[in-house]
Design an enzyme around this catalytic site. Structure first.
Site, PDB file in Angstrom:
ATOM      1  N   ASP A 124      33.660   1.586 -13.216  1.00 45.68           N
ATOM      2  CA  ASP A 124      33.248   1.193 -11.867  1.00 45.68           C
ATOM      3  C   ASP A 124      34.114   0.039 -11.371  1.00 45.68           C
ATOM      4  OD1 ASP A 124      30.860   1.273  -9.762  1.00 45.68           O
ATOM      5  OD2 ASP A 124      31.313  -0.834 -10.185  1.00 45.68           O
TER       6      ASP A 124
ATOM      7  N   TYR B 165      37.277  -6.165  -5.740  1.00 44.29           N
ATOM      8  CA  TYR B 165      37.542  -6.830  -7.016  1.00 44.29           C
ATOM      9  C   TYR B 165      39.011  -7.222  -7.185  1.00 44.29           C
ATOM     10  CZ  TYR B 165      33.028  -4.580  -8.057  1.00 44.29           C
ATOM     11  OH  TYR B 165      31.734  -4.124  -8.010  1.00 44.29           O
TER      12      TYR B 165
ATOM     13  N   LYS C 210      35.095   1.496  -4.142  1.00 44.71           N
ATOM     14  CA  LYS C 210      34.160   1.181  -3.056  1.00 44.71           C
ATOM     15  C   LYS C 210      34.913   0.773  -1.799  1.00 44.71           C
ATOM     16  CE  LYS C 210      30.908  -0.511  -6.553  1.00 44.71           C
ATOM     17  NZ  LYS C 210      31.773  -1.115  -7.569  1.00 44.71           N
TER      18      LYS C 210
ATOM     19  N   HIS D 179      30.452  -0.038   0.027  1.00 45.25           N
ATOM     20  CA  HIS D 179      30.072  -1.175  -0.819  1.00 45.25           C
ATOM     21  C   HIS D 179      28.823  -1.883  -0.296  1.00 45.25           C
ATOM     22  CE1 HIS D 179      32.090  -4.164  -3.802  1.00 45.25           C
ATOM     23  NE2 HIS D 179      30.790  -4.261  -3.875  1.00 45.25           N
TER      24      HIS D 179
END
Length: 323
Positions: A50, A55, A84, A117
């Site tokens: 994931d 990120y 996402k 997200h």
């Protein structure tokens, strides 16, 4: 998918491994570490990875996946990779370019799952967190039904095998489910979920609509300064969890992960510690009793570590509703 893998079937016939590896790390962790730990996670048996544009490590995570394909550890189809769509890309015309950017960073041809997200749109642009001169977040106004249609197009284009959402409440899910001309239902809703916030009502709602609940923050939280309410109790020190752990000769973390699995929830385990990454795989090897499950159910106290207060006055802020 790998036949050894314990998987759940999604509402579109694809399968998702019930245990996933979370790749988020705070900014102070060097990006190179994402490469190392993701390779290690695949080596010890994780097949569900994931990640997210937010990120800022998709390049490294993609490199890890590709190196494990190159050395014969896995085939691409053995890996279930999630990315996402970040909040600054919720305008329909920005969706596919955002996914294409992730794929370029990853050097992959498709993602297995692409999810929204957050339901809260932010001002489009390069800034992940666009702020005005007073440091207040700059919101955008987007109809999430249009965003969803753009995700459906990504699936039709073969860029994503499955599409879903994250941090949506019941009303926001219903808005999509009841959309005229809906082509694909969301396969999942990824939300914070752990014994202190067990999401039982949202879980029942999702199950009744054939949507899989995916749990993040399943071990409580990593006390991230901007994201997490620091005044809350530490989940893994809970006496009930620790007693059940002792009884099964497991760790409290494994009990918290196993709890989700037995409720039919897909659970993400986030760790950059190799010993714990390996240990987390043990969740597939033991079972909690109905009494254990009931005791853990009793811990629910609506403690939300990730309250996302920086968007609390957004009209689409998801956590004002009961669920």
């Amino acid at each position: 998918m790998d036949p050894k893998c314990q998987c759940l079937e999604l509402n579109n016939g694809h399968f998702v491994p019930v245990l996933g590896f979370g790749t988020y790390a705070p900014e102070e962790v060097p990006k190179s570490e994402a490469l190392e730990v993701t390779k290690f996670a695949i080596d010890v048996g994780f097949r569900h990875i994931d990640c997210a544009h937010l990120y800022q490590n998709e390049e490294q995570v993609g490199q890890a996946i590709r190196s494990k394909i190159a050395d014969g550890t896995v085939k691409r189809e053995d890996i279930f990779y999630t990315s996402k769509l970040w909040s600054t890309f919720l305008r329909p015309e920005l969706v596919q370019p955002a996914l294409e950017k992730s794929l370029k960073n990853l050097q992959l041809d498709y993602v297995d799952l692409y999810i929204i997200h957050l339901p809260t749109a932010l001002k489009p642009g390069e800034e992940l967190f666009p702020k005005d001169e007073n440091g207040k977040m700059i919101f955008d106004t987007v109809d999430l039904c249009r965003t969803w249609e753009a995700l459906e197009k990504c699936k039709d284009a073969g860029l994503a095998k499955s599409i879903g959402v994250s941090n949506f409440n019941r009303k926001q899910l219903e808005k999509i489910l009841n959309k005229p001309g809906l082509k694909y239902k969301p396969v999942c809703n990824q939300v914070e979920c752990h014994p202190y916030l067990n999401q039982s009502k949202l879980l029942d709602f999702c199950k009744s609509n054939d949507i899989v609940l995916v749990a993040y923050g399943a071990l409580g939280s990593q006390r991230l300064k901007d994201w997490v309410n620091p005044s809350y109790p530490v989940l893994l020190e809970d006496p009930v969890l620790c007693a059940i752990a002792k009884k099964h000769k497991q760790t409290a973390a494994l009990i918290a992960l196993r709890y989700q699995m037995q409720r039919g929830v897909v659970v993400l385990a986030k760790s950059y510690n190799k010993k714990r990454i390996k240990e987390n795989m043990q969740v597939l090897n033991f079972e909690l009793t109905p009494e254990d499950m009931k005791a853990i159910d009793g811990l629910n106290s609506n403690v939300r570590y990730y309250d996302l207060l920086f968007i609390a006055d957004h009209p689409d802020y998801p956590f004002s509703e009961e669920y």
